[in-house]
Enzyme design. Structure first.
Site, PDB file in Angstrom:
ATOM      1  N   ASP A 185     112.510  59.774  58.703  1.00 21.32           N
ATOM      2  CA  ASP A 185     112.073  60.220  57.369  1.00 21.32           C
ATOM      3  C   ASP A 185     110.561  60.040  57.221  1.00 21.32           C
ATOM      4  OD1 ASP A 185     112.546  60.764  54.391  1.00 21.32           O
ATOM      5  OD2 ASP A 185     111.614  58.781  54.341  1.00 21.32           O
ATOM      6  N   LYS A 235     107.439  62.938  57.038  1.00 23.00           N
ATOM      7  CA  LYS A 235     106.394  62.963  56.011  1.00 23.00           C
ATOM      8  C   LYS A 235     105.008  62.990  56.644  1.00 23.00           C
ATOM      9  CE  LYS A 235     109.401  60.937  52.538  1.00 23.00           C
ATOM     10  NZ  LYS A 235     110.039  59.686  52.056  1.00 23.00           N
TER      11      LYS A 235
END
Lengths: 361, 361
Positions: free
Chosen positions: B218, B222
């Site tokens: 995750d 980003k």
């Protein structure tokens, strides 16, 4: 988009440099007018100013005096369905600010770091809002608070998406930030208040007359700007920055001293008072910070010296002339949304202005 | 602007509620389509969905299956000089993400918190950029990083106004933030790692299978999204999130365990290892934080566990599942621009999505 710049001081010059550093072939902007307090130039769109090297000479060799009626008329004449116009006001002039309604009515967008119109009398602000609604021209003023930091855009988005702002609290003055970051670190001792203010002035962090920072009005103005962005009718600060409960740091005996030099010569007489406040705060495990608070729940808006625990972000996280702004809202609760960084200086202020201009295209 | 929503899970539902809470008479939006994985509805603009109370029933009583070809064709048919269309993708689906180029080509704006397209293979991303350039339709993805925090818009403005980004460093995962804020406070002792992860899962802060958070992907995604917003060709992360140097927290022996329950049952076997890391950090006066770094100067992009002094903002200022992002740039130097606040949760994510939609009008 055609751009006219009014004011080419520190921020204005930096803004023009940033604007002209966008390569002409990819830039959505054409700079067609520059005005200082004594000179002005205005070109046809086809002859826009392109050179970052020559714009100063172009302006300084002009013999035209600024004439805002003519400027407004000529700029309006350029507007058509394919061509928008923006005026960028980089002055801090009340006189220029009073022209915004007229510019907006004519369909000219207005971008500015000038706080006067947005923190002064509600009447002028309402005229601005109405003129913008009528013509569809927009006004943006991101760099009036926190310079290039995304403060106003963030606040507007919170409000527009239905969040409820409960309280905004922050260190809004780069000058006050520097002064108290140096003066009050949590220790009972440290440099004298007057010496910190003197150094701040030498570094160019204060106005020529430090009382213009120490009176707290800069913070009060920013709180009125934020209050209007929130739009809650319960806030007294909507009326004008003069309605903010502002606690000046100018010792009453030094009110009205005409020059900064004289002011600084007498400020040491009050070092003991400031030292006592520092010691008292330190005894409680606290530091002194000059903050602004918009408390929507209580309907209270104030600017003044407050004490914060040495573990509070206002104590641990600040340095230099940083601003820090905390948004306490229904969604950002119990922990606030925080924005922090340099809140003064020509480069970051000009960046905020150019950022606003980019939002228009 | 006509709006079609794909995905009505936690974020999607909250988004629809926020959208419909704007009073219809002042709303620039008309919601004309909703799709879940199994059902869809599409109305003529004149019959737009207005009721925050009824939209769920309207969708759940539909017998139509989602058909994105038909949706694309019908939505394109509504576009005219006076009417824009936006699709809001609130799924985390790769399949939906692969449709963005087609939607943009058709002139449909795309808004999403879905990280897949913006962090996956460069090929898809380049198609998206090209399609947007060709048709003029826009894509916005503010809430893919930091949920409602103004991270991507701030980064884009820094870049667009000519600032040079040197390094971005932050705690980008709300889950990892919570876990390490609880696990590592600077003290040598504290709750076991597995117990903190269990509590985080119970509170809904982790994915059903905690390994889906602990793998660090995750955060890697980003970082790729930020790298592409910076656009510096020296960054390996441009290629895909798989090119980010990511250090997983999953003990190698627990890789590939199929269920979250089983994973949590075996995680205590590794508590001692994590405890040792905490003790080692504490000895140096430091805490452990799972951070992401985009170092433009070094051309290095990494996600992993790092140690920070107990006086660093990552240690002092974080709480809950806060994100914190520091932008080190030429203008914000030596002190960075910092943005902090809740970086996960349906309300703030939906707010970021609605904020993007508002930027279009």
């Amino acid at each position: 988009m055609l751009v006219a710049v009014v004011g080419v001081g520190l921020v204005g010059s930096e803004f023009v440099n940033q604007l002209l550093s966008i390569p002409a072939e990819s830039s959505p902007f054409r700079l067609i007018s520059l005005s200082s307090s004594s000179r002005t130039v205005l070109f046809e769109p086809a002859n826009a100013i392109l050179s970052p090297e020559k714009w100063k000479t172009i302006l300084s060799t002009s013999n035209e005096k600024p004439d805002y009626e003519t400027l407004t008329r000529k700029l309006s004449g350029f507007i058509n369905p394919a061509t928008e116009v923006a005026i960028v006001d980089n002055t801090s002039s009340d006189e220029i600010a009073s022209l915004y309604p007229q510019w907006l009515k004519a369909g000219i967008n207005v971008i500015t770091p000038n706080k006067k119109a947005y923190s002064g009398d509600l009447g002028l602000y309402e005229q601005i809002v109405r003129a913008s609604q009528e013509s569809g021209a927009r006004f943006l003023n991101e760099s009036t608070v926190g310079a290039g930091l995304p403060v106003i855009s963030t606040l507007k988005e919170l409000v527009a998406t239905g969040d409820k702002v409960k309280k905004i609290e922050g260190v809004f003055s780069g000058t006050m930030s520097y002064i108290f970051n140096e003066f009050s670190t949590g220790s009972p001792d440290g440099p004298s208040f007057s010496s910190v203010v003197s150094v701040a002035r030498e570094k160019g962090y204060t106005e020529p007359h430090p009382a213009d920072d120490l009176n707290g009005f800069d913070v009060a103005r920013k709180l009125t700007i934020l209050s209007r962005a929130i739009g809650s009718s319960s806030l007294p600060s909507l009326q004008s920055f003069a309605s903010v409960k502002t606690t000046s740091l100018i010792p009453p005996a030094l009110e009205g001293i005409p020059t900064g030099d004289e002011f600084l010569k007498r400020l040491p007489e009050f070092d003991e008072e400031f030292d006592k406040m520092r010691k008292d705060a330190s005894k409680e495990g606290k530091v002194l910070r000059f903050v602004g608070v918009v408390d929507v729940v209580k309907g209270e808006v104030k600017a003044g010296l407050e004490k914060y625990s040495t573990s509070h972000p206002f104590a641990t996280s600040l340095g230099g002339s940083d601003n820090i702004i905390m948004f306490h809202t229904e969604r950002y609760s119990p922990r606030p949304l925080i924005i922090q960084g340099a809140g003064a200086g020509a480069a970051v202020t000009a960046m905020g202005v150019l950022g606003d201009l980019l939002k228009l295209v």
